[in-house]
Design an enzyme around this catalytic site. Sequence first.
Site, PDB file in Angstrom:
ATOM      1  CG  HIS A  98      41.290 -71.262 -18.753  1.00 21.66           C
ATOM      2  ND1 HIS A  98      42.267 -71.187 -19.720  1.00 21.66           N
ATOM      3  CD2 HIS A  98      41.446 -72.469 -18.156  1.00 21.66           C
ATOM      4  CE1 HIS A  98      42.981 -72.295 -19.718  1.00 21.66           C
ATOM      5  NE2 HIS A  98      42.509 -73.092 -18.784  1.00 21.66           N
ATOM      6  CE  LYS A 100      45.079 -71.256 -15.647  1.00 21.86           C
ATOM      7  NZ  LYS A 100      44.497 -71.555 -16.964  1.00 21.86           N
ATOM      8  CG  ASP A 105      51.598 -54.014  -2.258  1.00 22.00           C
ATOM      9  OD1 ASP A 105      50.520 -54.307  -1.701  1.00 22.00           O
ATOM     10  OD2 ASP A 105      52.699 -54.111  -1.694  1.00 22.00           O
ATOM     11  CG  HIS A 285      48.526 -76.758 -18.730  1.00 24.72           C
ATOM     12  ND1 HIS A 285      48.417 -75.582 -18.026  1.00 24.72           N
ATOM     13  CD2 HIS A 285      47.257 -77.211 -18.914  1.00 24.72           C
ATOM     14  CE1 HIS A 285      47.135 -75.338 -17.777  1.00 24.72           C
ATOM     15  NE2 HIS A 285      46.403 -76.306 -18.311  1.00 24.72           N
ATOM     16  CE  LYS A 287      46.954 -72.824 -20.834  1.00 21.55           C
ATOM     17  NZ  LYS A 287      46.898 -74.185 -21.212  1.00 21.55           N
ATOM     18  CG  ASP A 292      57.901 -62.376 -38.218  1.00 17.81           C
ATOM     19  OD1 ASP A 292      58.160 -63.518 -38.661  1.00 17.81           O
ATOM     20  OD2 ASP A 292      57.097 -61.600 -38.768  1.00 17.81           O
TER      21      ASP A 292
END
Length: 367
Positions: A98, A100, A105, A285, A287, A292
């Site tokens: 999952h 991404k 370089d 979508h 996350k 704090d």
Amino acid sequence: MLVDGPATHQAMHAAIAQARDHVNLQSYIVDASDVGERLAQLLKQKAAQGVKVNVLYDSVGSIKTPREFFRGLTEAGVAVCEFNPVKKAPAKLNNRDHRKILVVDGRVAFTGGVNISETYASGSRRARRVQDQERDRKEGWRDTHVQVAGPVVAQFQRLFLDAWALQDCGPWAEARYYPRLERRGDQAMRVVGSDPGSGKSEMYAALLEAVRGARSRVWLTVGYFVPDPDTKEALMQAARRGVDVRLVLPGFSDFWAPVYAGRSHYEELLAAGVRIYEWHEALMHAKTAVIDSSWSSIGSTNLDWRSFVHNYEADLIVQDAGFAREMERRFREDIAASEEIDADAWRARGAGEKLKEWLARQWEYLL
């Protein structure tokens, strides 16, 4: 921080265009839409220039992508590998990549929730202007990504190369994968991964620790919210001791069950003082977390069993007040576009909604 698909893809393309040595791309979804084709053409151009290009895609996430798409990349000199192929590794069907990740370089890296997919052809502002929930399931998703430079890039590179080796993708082409990297600022960053093979999720442990130690606020934006008992209890305990705990969650999704499984936990959370907001004008979508005003995270990990137990995930944790302020500003914008759940109204919801919640919750370990 990069908000939504168009801005993220533009930044990724700009970085790839500047590549001189290598490009390593790891994505749950790589599709053959206009979004995917534009990236494919750029990768082919870089391969033709002698840049080493490696692409790792998930077999389930990219199951609708024609084989011809990946064959075209291979014929152009791009090294392509399929993660846990459905036909070759049926025993690992439930363990998905999952992540991404893009590393260029060895000096710049990207991570977050944005896939290489038509769902990111337009931004969430378009979805909010034109109310069409069926269309919003297919494009205009609200998501967050991040671009980084400096020593932390080497941690992303290690995740990618370890995944490549795990899948027995063959030897990677010789390249300068670990150039010397100088500090680029004062932000403290680290990459945390989830690896079902090791039976642990670094992000799960880090987030639980941060929530349990929170003193003022816990603000989370989650694309798929199906909490395990420890996570739910940590959120409720934080709220009970006076911490400002807020959740921005999807009001609809590309699959109904995770939404209703998450809603089955609302009543307890609301009773403990947790404030819950749902996005209804675009598909949420992202996350992200900000705690704090100092601890932040952006990545691929959802607050659900699938991310914590079954999937390979990657997240960036940043400990910096300036970055946290930027995250809080974005969170407030998301709240402004959301509807807060009223505890009294929620308790009075219909029997049909409660039945859907009960049904979905029976399968929450797999969602």
